[in-house]
Design a protein around this motif. Structure first.
Motif, PDB file in Angstrom:
ATOM      1  N   UNK A   6       0.825  -1.199   0.000  1.00  0.00           N
ATOM      2  CA  UNK A   6       0.000   0.000   0.000  1.00  0.00           C
ATOM      3  C   UNK A   6       0.863   1.254   0.000  1.00  0.00           C
ATOM      4  N   UNK A   7       1.895   1.271   0.796  1.00  0.00           N
ATOM      5  CA  UNK A   7       2.765   2.438   0.892  1.00  0.00           C
ATOM      6  C   UNK A   7       3.566   2.673  -0.380  1.00  0.00           C
ATOM      7  N   UNK A   8       3.770   1.637  -1.169  1.00  0.00           N
ATOM      8  CA  UNK A   8       4.509   1.761  -2.421  1.00  0.00           C
ATOM      9  C   UNK A   8       3.601   2.070  -3.610  1.00  0.00           C
ATOM     10  N   UNK A   9       2.298   2.190  -3.375  1.00  0.00           N
ATOM     11  CA  UNK A   9       1.360   2.470  -4.452  1.00  0.00           C
ATOM     12  C   UNK A   9       1.647   3.829  -5.065  1.00  0.00           C
ATOM     13  N   UNK A  10       1.744   3.871  -6.366  1.00  0.00           N
ATOM     14  CA  UNK A  10       1.981   5.121  -7.085  1.00  0.00           C
ATOM     15  C   UNK A  10       0.788   6.045  -6.856  1.00  0.00           C
ATOM     16  N   UNK A  11       1.016   7.300  -6.482  1.00  0.00           N
ATOM     17  CA  UNK A  11      -0.097   8.216  -6.246  1.00  0.00           C
ATOM     18  C   UNK A  11      -0.921   8.498  -7.504  1.00  0.00           C
ATOM     19  N   UNK A  12      -0.379   8.196  -8.671  1.00  0.00           N
ATOM     20  CA  UNK A  12      -1.127   8.369  -9.905  1.00  0.00           C
ATOM     21  C   UNK A  12      -2.065   7.219 -10.231  1.00  0.00           C
ATOM     22  N   UNK A  13      -2.001   6.140  -9.449  1.00  0.00           N
ATOM     23  CA  UNK A  13      -2.832   4.951  -9.657  1.00  0.00           C
ATOM     24  C   UNK A  13      -4.288   5.301  -9.366  1.00  0.00           C
ATOM     25  N   UNK A  14      -5.165   5.095 -10.343  1.00  0.00           N
ATOM     26  CA  UNK A  14      -6.583   5.434 -10.172  1.00  0.00           C
ATOM     27  C   UNK A  14      -7.357   4.393  -9.386  1.00  0.00           C
ATOM     28  N   UNK A  15      -6.793   3.230  -9.179  1.00  0.00           N
ATOM     29  CA  UNK A  15      -7.485   2.169  -8.452  1.00  0.00           C
ATOM     30  C   UNK A  15      -8.353   1.331  -9.376  1.00  0.00           C
ATOM     31  N   UNK A  16      -8.810   0.218  -8.845  1.00  0.00           N
ATOM     32  CA  UNK A  16      -9.572  -0.742  -9.647  1.00  0.00           C
ATOM     33  C   UNK A  16     -10.906  -0.177 -10.126  1.00  0.00           C
ATOM     34  N   UNK A  38      -1.789   5.729 -23.159  1.00  0.00           N
ATOM     35  CA  UNK A  38      -1.060   6.011 -21.915  1.00  0.00           C
ATOM     36  C   UNK A  38      -1.071   7.495 -21.591  1.00  0.00           C
ATOM     37  N   UNK A  39      -1.020   8.334 -22.626  1.00  0.00           N
ATOM     38  CA  UNK A  39      -1.026   9.778 -22.410  1.00  0.00           C
ATOM     39  C   UNK A  39      -2.408  10.263 -21.979  1.00  0.00           C
ATOM     40  N   UNK A  40      -3.454   9.752 -22.599  1.00  0.00           N
ATOM     41  CA  UNK A  40      -4.814  10.197 -22.271  1.00  0.00           C
ATOM     42  C   UNK A  40      -5.292   9.654 -20.938  1.00  0.00           C
ATOM     43  N   UNK A  41      -4.883   8.444 -20.591  1.00  0.00           N
ATOM     44  CA  UNK A  41      -5.317   7.779 -19.360  1.00  0.00           C
ATOM     45  C   UNK A  41      -4.111   7.349 -18.527  1.00  0.00           C
ATOM     46  N   UNK A  42      -3.319   8.284 -18.058  1.00  0.00           N
ATOM     47  CA  UNK A  42      -2.097   7.908 -17.332  1.00  0.00           C
ATOM     48  C   UNK A  42      -2.365   7.122 -16.055  1.00  0.00           C
ATOM     49  N   UNK A  43      -3.450   7.417 -15.364  1.00  0.00           N
ATOM     50  CA  UNK A  43      -3.759   6.699 -14.128  1.00  0.00           C
ATOM     51  C   UNK A  43      -4.102   5.240 -14.366  1.00  0.00           C
ATOM     52  N   UNK A  44      -4.704   4.967 -15.502  1.00  0.00           N
ATOM     53  CA  UNK A  44      -5.018   3.577 -15.841  1.00  0.00           C
ATOM     54  C   UNK A  44      -3.735   2.841 -16.211  1.00  0.00           C
ATOM     55  N   UNK A  45      -2.870   3.494 -16.962  1.00  0.00           N
ATOM     56  CA  UNK A  45      -1.595   2.861 -17.322  1.00  0.00           C
ATOM     57  C   UNK A  45      -0.813   2.499 -16.067  1.00  0.00           C
ATOM     58  N   UNK A  46      -0.769   3.415 -15.111  1.00  0.00           N
ATOM     59  CA  UNK A  46      -0.078   3.162 -13.844  1.00  0.00           C
ATOM     60  C   UNK A  46      -0.742   1.996 -13.116  1.00  0.00           C
ATOM     61  N   UNK A  47      -2.053   2.011 -13.078  1.00  0.00           N
ATOM     62  CA  UNK A  47      -2.772   0.958 -12.358  1.00  0.00           C
ATOM     63  C   UNK A  47      -2.520  -0.418 -12.965  1.00  0.00           C
ATOM     64  N   UNK A  48      -2.537  -0.505 -14.277  1.00  0.00           N
ATOM     65  CA  UNK A  48      -2.361  -1.805 -14.927  1.00  0.00           C
ATOM     66  C   UNK A  48      -0.976  -2.391 -14.679  1.00  0.00           C
ATOM     67  N   UNK A  49       0.009  -1.539 -14.445  1.00  0.00           N
ATOM     68  CA  UNK A  49       1.350  -2.049 -14.117  1.00  0.00           C
ATOM     69  C   UNK A  49       1.375  -2.664 -12.716  1.00  0.00           C
ATOM     70  N   UNK A  50       0.447  -2.269 -11.863  1.00  0.00           N
ATOM     71  CA  UNK A  50       0.481  -2.708 -10.471  1.00  0.00           C
ATOM     72  C   UNK A  50      -0.569  -3.753 -10.117  1.00  0.00           C
ATOM     73  N   UNK A  51      -1.609  -3.885 -10.920  1.00  0.00           N
ATOM     74  CA  UNK A  51      -2.737  -4.744 -10.543  1.00  0.00           C
ATOM     75  C   UNK A  51      -2.886  -5.916 -11.512  1.00  0.00           C
ATOM     76  N   UNK A  52      -2.546  -7.086 -11.037  1.00  0.00           N
ATOM     77  CA  UNK A  52      -2.636  -8.293 -11.858  1.00  0.00           C
ATOM     78  C   UNK A  52      -4.036  -8.583 -12.384  1.00  0.00           C
TER      79      UNK A  52
END
Length: 67
Positions: A6-16, A38-52
């Motif tokens: 949780x503490x390592x979660x990127x602040x740009x991550x929009x969540x599930x 990735x440019x239009x939806x940066x929070x989704x790109x970040x989230x997909x890198x972190x959420x299997x």
């Protein structure tokens, strides 16, 4: 999720929740122009890198789009 993850979660991550709401639009754009998606939806790109699970859903959508 453990505290360390949780503490390592990127602040740009929009969540599930938000990622799933817009995943179809992200996948449609990604299928034609990944950089634009990735440019239009940066929070989704970040989230997909972190959420299997969300990444799995995204890959499934790409497979359907590719037909």
């Amino acid at each position: 999720m453990n505290l360390d993850a949780f503490l390592k979660t990127d602040p740009g991550d929009v969540g599930c929740g938000e990622a799933m709401e817009l995943l179809h639009a992200y996948a449609d754009l990604y299928a034609t122009d990944a950089a634009a998606a990735r440019q239009r939806y940066p929070g989704i790109a970040v989230h997909l890198r972190a959420c299997g699970p969300c990444s799995t859903d995204f890959e499934g959508l790409l497979t359907l789009i590719a037909g």
